[in-house]
Design an enzyme around this catalytic site. Structure first.
Site, short mmCIF file in Angstrom:
data_model
loop_
_atom_site.label_atom_id
_atom_site.label_comp_id
_atom_site.label_asym_id
_atom_site.label_seq_id
_atom_site.Cartn_x
_atom_site.Cartn_y
_atom_site.Cartn_z
N GLN A 241 -0.40 -0.03 -5.60
CA GLN A 241 -1.54 -0.40 -4.76
C GLN A 241 -2.03 0.83 -3.99
OE1 GLN A 241 -0.91 -3.84 -2.29
NE2 GLN A 241 -2.86 -3.62 -1.23
N ASP A 242 -3.36 1.05 -4.03
CA ASP A 242 -4.00 2.13 -3.26
C ASP A 242 -3.57 3.53 -3.72
OD1 ASP A 242 -5.12 0.07 -1.89
OD2 ASP A 242 -4.14 0.47 0.02
N ARG B 245 -14.43 -4.55 -5.98
CA ARG B 245 -14.82 -5.44 -4.89
C ARG B 245 -15.13 -4.56 -3.69
NH1 ARG B 245 -9.31 -8.37 -2.54
NH2 ARG B 245 -7.96 -6.53 -2.50
N ASP C 15 -6.83 -2.34 -5.98
CA ASP C 15 -7.72 -1.40 -5.27
C ASP C 15 -7.21 0.03 -5.43
OD1 ASP C 15 -8.94 -3.74 -4.38
OD2 ASP C 15 -7.90 -3.73 -2.46
N GLN D 94 0.82 -1.20 0.00
CA GLN D 94 0.00 0.00 0.00
C GLN D 94 0.86 1.27 0.00
OE1 GLN D 94 -0.23 -2.56 2.13
NE2 GLN D 94 -2.36 -3.04 2.65
#
Length: 307
Positions: free
Chosen positions: A143-144, A223, A167, A121
């Site tokens: 990520q993120d 998701r 994500d 992250q």
């Protein structure tokens, strides 16, 4: 630290500020420029950011409102930092390159980047403020990449490029993404909304282009980070990297009962709705039109905001 305008009580602050990394402007860093903006202004201030790479971790505090941060182009004006979650046990929410706590702020023609690489992250842009607008911006990371914080806060992304791995758009805010490019760098998930059940709508992707790096062929639209996640893709162009199922339940079947996912009018090899999961909706033309209308989307029981 330099102050802009007069530093005494009743100071006449400038309404236009120039930031230049080479020292030729009013300030050399964006962090310093925060000192030249009057708290809780009822007028707008323009911060012109000249070409350069600004290596700084920037917080725009809650007392800064009604400011336009204007770069020289997303290829020319770059704000970059490299924190990540496992660095000194920092955790995801302290990894931002830019954190925006103020309201009524616009960013245009610049890049915000987390340069940490694929180390878990690592947030590039963290928003908490309301009525934030991003035009012709690039958000780069893995990520993120983009955390849209602030329950019920309202965000508008217009003609932006957003890239990431897992994500890479996540959080509880209400956000309209119009004419944006969403670029997947790994087989994973584009969105992970955490929309509260008290907020009518989370993410709306309108006329966006879903692209991917070479060899990427298994990407989900989203998701649910939290059970009532709300995400809609409308009139988007989806590459073949988008899987037929479209959506994932985060290995929690209960999320299928409450998540608010839907699509309408998308095209391209990844837009085959015939194989979509049964718990994602097919929007009607009227539903899709309403979701894409910022007047309706951003009302939320508060004074209207038209970005």
């Amino acid at each position: 630290m330099l102050m802009l305008g007069l530093s005494c009580a009743g100071a006449e602050y400038k309404r236009e500020i120039t930031v230049a990394a080479d020292g030729s402007g009013d300030y050399a860093t964006l962090t310093e420029a925060m000192e030249g903006i009057r708290a809780y202004m009822d007028y707008r201030v323009t911060v012109n950011i000249r070409p350069g790479v600004y290596r700084e971790k920037l917080v725009i505090p809650a007392w800064i409102e009604n400011v336009d941060f204007i770069g020289a182009g997303s290829d020319s004006t770059v704000i970059t930092w490299g924190d990540y979650a496992s660095l000194d046990n920092m955790g995801t929410f302290r990894t931002y390159t830019v954190k925006v706590e103020g309201n009524g702020i616009t960013f245009r023609d610049l890049t915000i980047e987390n340069s940490a690489g694929e180390v878990g992250q690592a947030v590039a842009l963290h928003t908490e403020g309301d009525r934030l607008k991003f035009e012709n911006c690039s958000l780069r990371g893995n990520q993120d990449t983009l955390f849209t914080g602030g329950r019920g806060s309202r965000l508008f992304f217009d003609n932006c490029y957003i890239e990431g791995t897992t994500d890479f758009i996540f959080g509880p805010a209400t956000a309209l993404f119009r004419d944006c490019t969403l670029h997947s760098k790994r087989n994973s998930y584009i969105t992970a909304a955490s929309t509260p059940d008290t907020v009518a709508t989370g993410y709306v992707m309108h006329r966006c282009r879903l692209t991917a790096a070479d060899g990427i062929d298994r990407v989900y639209l989203g998701r649910p980070w939290r059970p009532y996640a709300s995400t809609y893709f409308i009139d988007c162009e989806m590459g073949g990297h988008v899987v037929a199922d479209g959506w994932h339940n985060w290995r929690n079947p209960d999320n299928e009962k409450t998540a608010r996912y839907g699509e309408f009018g998308s095209t391209g090899p990844g837009a085959d709705k015939a194989s979509r999961v049964g718990w994602a909706s097919r929007l009607s033309p009227s539903e899709a039109q309403r979701l894409c209308d910022p007047v309706w989307l951003f009302a939320s029981g508060r004074p209207a905001w038209i970005p």
